[in-house]
Motif scaffolding. Sequence first.
Motif, PDB file in Angstrom:
ATOM      1  N   SER A 152       7.065  20.800  26.012  1.00  0.00           N
ATOM      2  CA  SER A 152       7.552  21.882  25.919  1.00  0.00           C
ATOM      3  C   SER A 152       9.419  22.447  26.687  1.00  0.00           C
ATOM      4  O   SER A 152       9.818  20.569  26.444  1.00  0.00           O
ATOM      5  N   HIS A 154      12.937  22.245  27.305  1.00  0.00           N
ATOM      6  CA  HIS A 154      13.669  22.174  27.997  1.00  0.00           C
ATOM      7  C   HIS A 154      15.679  21.765  28.230  1.00  0.00           C
ATOM      8  O   HIS A 154      15.808  22.027  26.572  1.00  0.00           O
ATOM      9  N   GLY A 155      16.069  22.044  28.715  1.00  0.00           N
ATOM     10  CA  GLY A 155      17.446  22.594  28.917  1.00  0.00           C
ATOM     11  C   GLY A 155      18.419  23.165  29.640  1.00  0.00           C
ATOM     12  O   GLY A 155      17.444  24.463  30.365  1.00  0.00           O
ATOM     13  N   THR A 156      19.582  23.174  29.833  1.00  0.00           N
ATOM     14  CA  THR A 156      20.807  23.516  30.698  1.00  0.00           C
ATOM     15  C   THR A 156      20.543  24.709  30.575  1.00  0.00           C
ATOM     16  O   THR A 156      20.293  25.788  28.908  1.00  0.00           O
ATOM     17  N   PHE A 177      19.397  29.482  27.285  1.00  0.00           N
ATOM     18  CA  PHE A 177      19.959  27.906  27.384  1.00  0.00           C
ATOM     19  C   PHE A 177      21.663  27.572  26.465  1.00  0.00           C
ATOM     20  O   PHE A 177      22.053  28.469  25.701  1.00  0.00           O
ATOM     21  N   TRP A 180      18.198  22.914  23.446  1.00  0.00           N
ATOM     22  CA  TRP A 180      16.994  22.956  23.418  1.00  0.00           C
ATOM     23  C   TRP A 180      16.811  21.280  23.069  1.00  0.00           C
ATOM     24  O   TRP A 180      17.238  20.683  21.970  1.00  0.00           O
ATOM     25  N   TYR A 181      15.564  21.064  24.237  1.00  0.00           N
ATOM     26  CA  TYR A 181      14.937  19.590  23.715  1.00  0.00           C
ATOM     27  C   TYR A 181      13.940  19.403  24.181  1.00  0.00           C
ATOM     28  O   TYR A 181      13.505  20.163  25.486  1.00  0.00           O
ATOM     29  N   GLU A 183      11.776  16.131  26.169  1.00  0.00           N
ATOM     30  CA  GLU A 183      11.355  14.847  26.222  1.00  0.00           C
ATOM     31  C   GLU A 183       9.778  14.589  26.750  1.00  0.00           C
ATOM     32  O   GLU A 183       8.972  15.672  27.320  1.00  0.00           O
TER      33      GLU A 183
END
Length: 227
Positions: A152, A154-156, A177, A180-181, A183
């Motif tokens: 999924s 993730h990101g600030t 966002f 966009w990364y 993990e």
Amino acid sequence: MDTQLILSYLKSLSENNNREWYHAHKAEYKEANAQFEALVQELILQIGKFDKSILPREAKELTFKLVRDTRFSHDKSPYHPAFRAHIGPGGKLPVPVGYYLMVKPGGQSFLGGGLFAASFKDATSMVRDHIAANGGEWENILHDPEFQKEFSVHGTALKNVPTSYDKEHPQAEFLKFKSWYLEYSVSDDIVADGERFLAEAVRLFRIMKPFNDFLNQALKDFQMPAR
């Protein structure tokens, strides 16, 4: 491939995170680091079979130092007890985006990809613009069954869609966002089995490639800020 050696060295370093211990155990560091570089070199060869943009590369160009910059940190421990590498078209530079791995004992190892750096405002704008203009392609990547099963995004993120974008856009959530990364956590048991860890990394990085490709298309004119 003896990745168990990497884990045992890093575990000892995390329990003895001081300069005296580090310098007294330099031989163990060299051995563990050589094993990590061998792992990264094999990864470069395997990833290169489906993503030629990362070739040719030497593992030692792509790894990060254990020494921490403690100037602005509450944590004053001198070393980061993790082996890390970024395998990207621009080497270990964060842009163009590539394939990231961190080996850290205690179940903290992970495989990643995408844009981690939320501080590059130009990069953030470029990706937002690309998502806004190519929402269908972004949607297809994220809803690919293999991708959905493993990742999924993730990101600030901001609380609201920036004013220059349509807040009703189908990808409005992703336009908030700033990075966009991806993990994917990897257990110590898998990391300790070098062949299994390598196979898992190659499998996941292959699934990740269209996501990275989309971001790199957005970032093709990005210039890294001068240091």
